[in-house]
Design a protein around this motif. Structure first.
Motif, PDB file in Angstrom:
ATOM      1  N   PHE A   6      11.334   5.209   3.554  1.00 18.75           N
ATOM      2  CA  PHE A   6      10.516   4.384   2.648  1.00 18.75           C
ATOM      3  C   PHE A   6      10.729   4.278   1.239  1.00 18.75           C
ATOM      4  O   PHE A   6      10.729   3.347   0.658  1.00 18.75           O
ATOM      5  CB  PHE A   6       8.933   5.072   2.974  1.00 18.75           C
ATOM      6  CG  PHE A   6       7.841   3.977   2.609  1.00 18.75           C
ATOM      7  CD1 PHE A   6       7.762   3.186   3.887  1.00 18.75           C
ATOM      8  CD2 PHE A   6       7.667   3.507   1.684  1.00 18.75           C
ATOM      9  CE1 PHE A   6       6.826   2.084   3.838  1.00 18.75           C
ATOM     10  CE2 PHE A   6       6.597   2.504   1.541  1.00 18.75           C
ATOM     11  CZ  PHE A   6       6.064   1.953   2.488  1.00 18.75           C
ATOM     12  N   ASN A   7      11.335   5.321   0.674  1.00 17.57           N
ATOM     13  CA  ASN A   7      11.523   5.239  -0.705  1.00 17.57           C
ATOM     14  C   ASN A   7      12.797   4.718  -0.844  1.00 17.57           C
ATOM     15  O   ASN A   7      12.956   3.747  -1.978  1.00 17.57           O
ATOM     16  CB  ASN A   7      11.830   6.787  -1.217  1.00 17.57           C
ATOM     17  CG  ASN A   7      10.434   7.449  -1.336  1.00 17.57           C
ATOM     18  OD1 ASN A   7       9.426   6.745  -1.602  1.00 17.57           O
ATOM     19  ND2 ASN A   7      10.304   8.730  -1.448  1.00 17.57           N
ATOM     20  N   ARG A   8      14.097   4.565  -0.178  1.00 17.37           N
ATOM     21  CA  ARG A   8      15.031   3.902  -0.277  1.00 17.37           C
ATOM     22  C   ARG A   8      14.876   2.216   0.315  1.00 17.37           C
ATOM     23  O   ARG A   8      15.582   1.633  -0.656  1.00 17.37           O
ATOM     24  CB  ARG A   8      16.133   4.464   0.854  1.00 17.37           C
ATOM     25  CG  ARG A   8      17.598   3.773   0.512  1.00 17.37           C
ATOM     26  CD  ARG A   8      18.665   4.420   1.605  1.00 17.37           C
ATOM     27  NE  ARG A   8      18.602   6.123   1.378  1.00 17.37           N
ATOM     28  CZ  ARG A   8      19.103   6.681   1.860  1.00 17.37           C
ATOM     29  NH1 ARG A   8      19.423   6.576   3.164  1.00 17.37           N
ATOM     30  NH2 ARG A   8      19.383   7.969   1.573  1.00 17.37           N
ATOM     31  N   TYR A   9      14.188   1.976   1.277  1.00 19.20           N
ATOM     32  CA  TYR A   9      14.008   0.735   1.464  1.00 19.20           C
ATOM     33  C   TYR A   9      12.661   0.052   1.636  1.00 19.20           C
ATOM     34  O   TYR A   9      12.838  -1.156   1.711  1.00 19.20           O
ATOM     35  CB  TYR A   9      14.599   0.506   3.162  1.00 19.20           C
ATOM     36  CG  TYR A   9      15.949   1.141   3.548  1.00 19.20           C
ATOM     37  CD1 TYR A   9      17.119   0.484   3.038  1.00 19.20           C
ATOM     38  CD2 TYR A   9      16.045   2.342   4.289  1.00 19.20           C
ATOM     39  CE1 TYR A   9      18.372   0.988   3.194  1.00 19.20           C
ATOM     40  CE2 TYR A   9      17.427   3.010   4.472  1.00 19.20           C
ATOM     41  CZ  TYR A   9      18.529   2.298   3.934  1.00 19.20           C
ATOM     42  OH  TYR A   9      19.495   2.671   4.289  1.00 19.20           O
ATOM     43  N   GLY A  10      11.974   0.642   0.730  1.00 23.13           N
ATOM     44  CA  GLY A  10      10.661   0.158   0.664  1.00 23.13           C
ATOM     45  C   GLY A  10       9.988  -0.056   2.026  1.00 23.13           C
ATOM     46  O   GLY A  10      10.085   0.059   3.158  1.00 23.13           O
ATOM     47  N   SER A  11       8.868  -0.887   1.682  1.00 23.66           N
ATOM     48  CA  SER A  11       7.903  -1.380   2.961  1.00 23.66           C
ATOM     49  C   SER A  11       9.001  -2.305   4.036  1.00 23.66           C
ATOM     50  O   SER A  11       8.472  -2.315   5.145  1.00 23.66           O
ATOM     51  CB  SER A  11       6.765  -2.420   2.529  1.00 23.66           C
ATOM     52  OG  SER A  11       7.216  -3.278   1.940  1.00 23.66           O
ATOM     53  N   TRP A  12      10.196  -2.762   3.569  1.00 21.94           N
ATOM     54  CA  TRP A  12      10.761  -3.323   4.606  1.00 21.94           C
ATOM     55  C   TRP A  12      11.439  -2.356   5.698  1.00 21.94           C
ATOM     56  O   TRP A  12      11.639  -2.627   6.725  1.00 21.94           O
ATOM     57  CB  TRP A  12      12.153  -4.113   3.802  1.00 21.94           C
ATOM     58  CG  TRP A  12      11.793  -5.148   3.093  1.00 21.94           C
ATOM     59  CD1 TRP A  12      11.649  -5.222   1.584  1.00 21.94           C
ATOM     60  CD2 TRP A  12      11.116  -6.584   3.472  1.00 21.94           C
ATOM     61  NE1 TRP A  12      11.366  -6.369   1.462  1.00 21.94           N
ATOM     62  CE2 TRP A  12      11.097  -7.244   2.338  1.00 21.94           C
ATOM     63  CE3 TRP A  12      11.378  -7.046   4.753  1.00 21.94           C
ATOM     64  CZ2 TRP A  12      10.548  -8.615   2.246  1.00 21.94           C
ATOM     65  CZ3 TRP A  12      10.750  -8.500   4.678  1.00 21.94           C
ATOM     66  CH2 TRP A  12      10.429  -9.057   3.646  1.00 21.94           C
ATOM     67  N   ALA A  72       0.605   1.843  15.768  1.00 19.19           N
ATOM     68  CA  ALA A  72       1.219   2.038  14.572  1.00 19.19           C
ATOM     69  C   ALA A  72       0.196   2.122  13.606  1.00 19.19           C
ATOM     70  O   ALA A  72       0.016   2.776  12.775  1.00 19.19           O
ATOM     71  CB  ALA A  72       2.255   1.229  14.538  1.00 19.19           C
ATOM     72  N   ALA A  73      -0.834   1.004  13.625  1.00 20.25           N
ATOM     73  CA  ALA A  73      -1.916   1.242  12.526  1.00 20.25           C
ATOM     74  C   ALA A  73      -2.747   2.100  12.767  1.00 20.25           C
ATOM     75  O   ALA A  73      -3.322   2.488  11.662  1.00 20.25           O
ATOM     76  CB  ALA A  73      -2.627  -0.118  12.788  1.00 20.25           C
ATOM     77  N   ILE A 127      -2.239  -3.452   3.855  1.00 12.01           N
ATOM     78  CA  ILE A 127      -2.477  -3.227   5.431  1.00 12.01           C
ATOM     79  C   ILE A 127      -1.987  -4.868   6.022  1.00 12.01           C
ATOM     80  O   ILE A 127      -1.234  -4.543   7.026  1.00 12.01           O
ATOM     81  CB  ILE A 127      -3.958  -3.270   5.918  1.00 12.01           C
ATOM     82  CG1 ILE A 127      -3.987  -3.087   7.309  1.00 12.01           C
ATOM     83  CG2 ILE A 127      -4.736  -4.500   5.215  1.00 12.01           C
ATOM     84  CD1 ILE A 127      -3.573  -1.880   7.733  1.00 12.01           C
ATOM     85  N   VAL A 128      -1.961  -6.084   5.160  1.00 10.39           N
ATOM     86  CA  VAL A 128      -1.322  -7.058   5.693  1.00 10.39           C
ATOM     87  C   VAL A 128       0.088  -6.847   5.809  1.00 10.39           C
ATOM     88  O   VAL A 128       0.648  -7.509   6.744  1.00 10.39           O
ATOM     89  CB  VAL A 128      -1.751  -8.382   4.699  1.00 10.39           C
ATOM     90  CG1 VAL A 128      -1.284  -9.551   5.062  1.00 10.39           C
ATOM     91  CG2 VAL A 128      -3.328  -8.499   4.652  1.00 10.39           C
ATOM     92  N   LEU A 134       2.804   6.635   9.168  1.00  8.33           N
ATOM     93  CA  LEU A 134       2.232   7.640   8.544  1.00  8.33           C
ATOM     94  C   LEU A 134       2.406   7.514   6.936  1.00  8.33           C
ATOM     95  O   LEU A 134       1.449   7.368   6.256  1.00  8.33           O
ATOM     96  CB  LEU A 134       2.260   9.070   9.008  1.00  8.33           C
ATOM     97  CG  LEU A 134       1.572   9.455  10.414  1.00  8.33           C
ATOM     98  CD1 LEU A 134       2.164  10.843  10.841  1.00  8.33           C
ATOM     99  CD2 LEU A 134       0.245   9.565  10.065  1.00  8.33           C
ATOM    100  N   VAL A 135       3.416   7.588   6.682  1.00 16.55           N
ATOM    101  CA  VAL A 135       3.900   7.569   5.333  1.00 16.55           C
ATOM    102  C   VAL A 135       3.384   6.213   4.567  1.00 16.55           C
ATOM    103  O   VAL A 135       2.964   6.646   3.478  1.00 16.55           O
ATOM    104  CB  VAL A 135       5.505   7.715   5.183  1.00 16.55           C
ATOM    105  CG1 VAL A 135       6.086   7.524   3.661  1.00 16.55           C
ATOM    106  CG2 VAL A 135       6.173   9.159   5.494  1.00 16.55           C
ATOM    107  N   SER A 136       3.675   5.382   5.352  1.00 15.55           N
ATOM    108  CA  SER A 136       3.274   3.985   4.690  1.00 15.55           C
ATOM    109  C   SER A 136       1.788   4.122   4.263  1.00 15.55           C
ATOM    110  O   SER A 136       1.145   3.534   3.474  1.00 15.55           O
ATOM    111  CB  SER A 136       3.351   2.751   5.746  1.00 15.55           C
ATOM    112  OG  SER A 136       3.096   1.558   5.105  1.00 15.55           O
TER     113      SER A 136
END
Length: 155
Positions: free
Chosen positions: A94-100, A61-62, A125-126, A116-118
């Motif tokens: 991602f836009n709806r729930y953010g990084s969560w 994933a990274a 990164i942390v 990828l979007v992140s």
């Protein structure tokens, strides 16, 4: 093919799990869950098996995150061949729930583009690592518990 799978299980168990888990999380159409289950049913240490699968899958994933962060549109669209609708769906999540939403990076179809979007949106990164590793670790832990308890009931 069956002989190859048996060799992977018997001779290279945890190393194979790491590689399959890594590759399964890098936009390749692979799944690592079946291999984790097979190792557990063969008697592998559940803790080590879950940790190895989680680390491999999180590093994959990274890799997607880094490609999104530094690879640019050409690499994402041409080289990885991520479809526009997958990318759009991941962006919507991602836009709806953010990084969560990264807690769900283990989901099929949307999880890899989500990473990828992140990267494209420059999530720290942390934060990325903590959320993705937590989600993937919980998934593998649940699968291991289900496998071990199911095996107890059957045998």
């Amino acid at each position: 093919m069956m002989l190859f799978m048996l060799e992977l299980l018997n001779e290279y168990g945890l190393l194979s799990l790491f590689l399959i888990s890594f590759l399964a999380s890098t936009l390749l159409p692979l799944g690592s869950e079946w291999f984790l289950v097979a190792l557990l049913l063969q008697g592998s240490n559940p803790f080590a098996t879950v940790i190895i699968a989680t680390i491999g899958n999180s590093l994959g994933a990274a890799t997607n995150y880094l490609i999104g962060s530094y690879g640019g549109d050409w690499m994402v669209k041409r080289l990885l061949r991520v479809e526009k609708n997958q990318l759009r769906r991941a962006e919507t999540w991602f836009n709806r729930y953010g990084s969560w939403s990264l807690l769900l990076a283990w989901l099929p179809i949307i999880g890899d583009p989500l990473c990828l979007v992140s990267g494209m949106l420059k999530t720290p990164i942390v934060r990325f690592t903590l959320l993705v590793t937590t989600g993937k670790g919980l998934r593998y832990s649940f699968l291991a518990l289900l496998t071990l308890h199911g095996a107890e009931m059957l045998f």
